[in-house]
Write an enzyme that holds these catalytic residues in place. Structure first.
Site, PDB file in Angstrom:
ATOM      1  N   ASP A 159      -1.692  -1.788  10.771  1.00 48.47           N
ATOM      2  CA  ASP A 159      -1.634  -1.713   9.111  1.00 48.47           C
ATOM      3  C   ASP A 159      -2.961  -2.872   8.697  1.00 48.47           C
ATOM      4  O   ASP A 159      -3.275  -2.860   7.574  1.00 48.47           O
ATOM      5  CB  ASP A 159      -0.677  -1.111   8.739  1.00 48.47           C
ATOM      6  CG  ASP A 159       0.056   0.081   8.905  1.00 48.47           C
ATOM      7  OD1 ASP A 159      -1.061   0.705   9.530  1.00 48.47           O
ATOM      8  OD2 ASP A 159       0.591   0.541   8.690  1.00 48.47           O
ATOM      9  N   LYS A 164       1.088  -1.247  -0.059  1.00 48.76           N
ATOM     10  CA  LYS A 164       0.066   0.065  -0.090  1.00 48.76           C
ATOM     11  C   LYS A 164       0.721   1.185   0.239  1.00 48.76           C
ATOM     12  O   LYS A 164       2.211   0.903   0.339  1.00 48.76           O
ATOM     13  CB  LYS A 164      -0.772   0.121   1.375  1.00 48.76           C
ATOM     14  CG  LYS A 164      -0.283   0.064   2.647  1.00 48.76           C
ATOM     15  CD  LYS A 164       0.572   1.617   3.172  1.00 48.76           C
ATOM     16  CE  LYS A 164       1.335   0.711   4.329  1.00 48.76           C
ATOM     17  NZ  LYS A 164       1.631   2.978   4.696  1.00 48.76           N
TER      18      LYS A 164
END
Length: 381
Positions: free
Chosen positions: A206, A79
């Protein structure tokens, strides 16, 4: 889906030389041994082919014949943080953030096979320096899944690593989310995606993001995830440039001074991106100043990419706590990366934004090109 990955060196190109010599720089997927025993001339020669992959697959098939399948290969995307605001320091020492997380087409590939073991998972990888025990988030995720569901499945896992570590790209977190998804598939999908997402926050802040559909507004430590439906087109190209040096997340946060962070409302940034797309003024990362203190050469890299890429990139920014610099708008790095000896060891990759469909995991694109010059040099030594 198949993937085309390229390991390249700025000044070394060996493919044609090896081709001319009759060698291939890509190792074969199967090992073949041809055995020609001594026999009479009238007898046919005997050829024995040994395929280690086939042998392991057969072993996996024998583990649980009642299981819907015994092997699974999944893409594990990384990401970027399109913007990252740090809004508050909490009493527990953590910081609250507000960020637009987005999955991109650079990622790892993870192969899962059912193991006959009832006590231990077995992890292997293609790179050195990656822990293979329960310090690895993949093993932590599999342990977490068994704890939550009572599943008795253990696995052989092979991690084909493409995402660099210490890059601010969430590669390890993605691996953990992918492992949770895989374990649930092997177990008949008894847990919902929402449950997997909630459980995952126990082992990493995350990780919950990757159970979104690819784009999410994340708050808290990152564990509060609000899906954002396709805020950016998938055809926007970008280039990732990461120096060999990594940024310690702990050191970056230690140097963070909240009175020097941006005062822009993160919801305003999200609205602008959803309405107008990416531009330099919305790609704010409050961790850049402390990261540049930890790694001064990273600040210089961003400055040079910005200066060289005027008219080429819509925005240049650091992802996460570093040390990856992202240039959105073009898949090509600036020429100085190839010309300047100071950047001979950088990691380069082009990428695009990607999403996933409901009840499916992320799919690998075929066009991502990864350039790691040191790895290439080692390959051909």
């Amino acid at each position: 889906m198949a993937s085309s990955h390229l390991l390249c060196n700025h000044s070394l190109f060996f493919s044609s030389a090896f081709k001319n010599c009759g060698f291939s720089n890509t190792p074969p997927s199967k090992l073949q041994f041809q055995i020609t025993p001594f026999v009479k001339a009238s007898k046919k020669q005997l050829e024995i082919v040994y395929d280690p992959d086939e042998r392991l697959n057969k072993l996996a098939d024998e583990v649980d014949k009642e299981a819907p399948f015994s092997r699974l290969t999944l893409f594990s995307p990384c990401k970027i943080n399109v913007f990252l605001r740090i809004t508050h320091k909490r009493e527990d020492g953590y910081h609250d953030l507000a960020s637009l997380f987005h999955t991109i087409s650079l990622g790892d590939v993870i192969k899962f096979s059912l193991s006959p073991s009832k006590t231990k998972d077995r992890l292997s990888t293609n790179v050195s320096g990656v822990p293979l025990d329960d310090k690895n988030l993949i093993i932590k995720a599999l342990n977490l899944y068994r704890k939550k569901t009572g599943s008795s499945n253990f696995f052989w896992v092979h991690l084909d690593k493409k995402v660099p570590t210490g890059a601010g790209l969430g590669g390890g977190s993605s691996n953990a989310a992918t492992a949770l998804w895989a374990a649930n598939q092997f177990n008949g999908s008894v847990a919902t995606e929402k449950e997997l997402q909630q459980w995952s926050s126990e082992i990493g802040s995350d990780i919950p993001f990757f159970f979104s559909h690819g784009a999410a507004y994340c708050t808290g430590r990152g564990e509060f995830v609000q899906d954002i439906s396709h805020p950016l087109p998938s055809d926007i190209p970008m280039v990732l440039i990461k120096p060999r040096e990594a940024c310690s997340t702990a050191e970056v946060y230690k140097r963070l001074r909240l009175d020097q962070t941006s005062n822009v409302d993160p919801l305003t940034l999200l609205e602008k991106i959803s309405r107008n797309g990416i531009s330099q003024d919305v790609c704010i990362n409050d961790l850049e100043p402390p990261a540049f203190e930890v790694l001064p050469s990273l600040k210089r890299l961003k400055q040079r990419v910005t200066a060289a890429g005027r008219g080429q990139y819509d925005a240049v920014f650091m992802s996460g706590s570093g040390s990856t610099i992202v240039g959105v708008g073009s898949p090509d790095p600036p020429q100085f990366v190839y010309d300047d000896d100071d950047y001979r060891e950088v990691f380069l990759s082009d990428a695009n934004f990607i999403y996933r469909e409901e009840n499916e995991w992320y799919k690998e694109l075929v066009s991502t090109t990864v350039c790691d010059p040191l790895e290439t040099a080692r390959t051909f030594e």
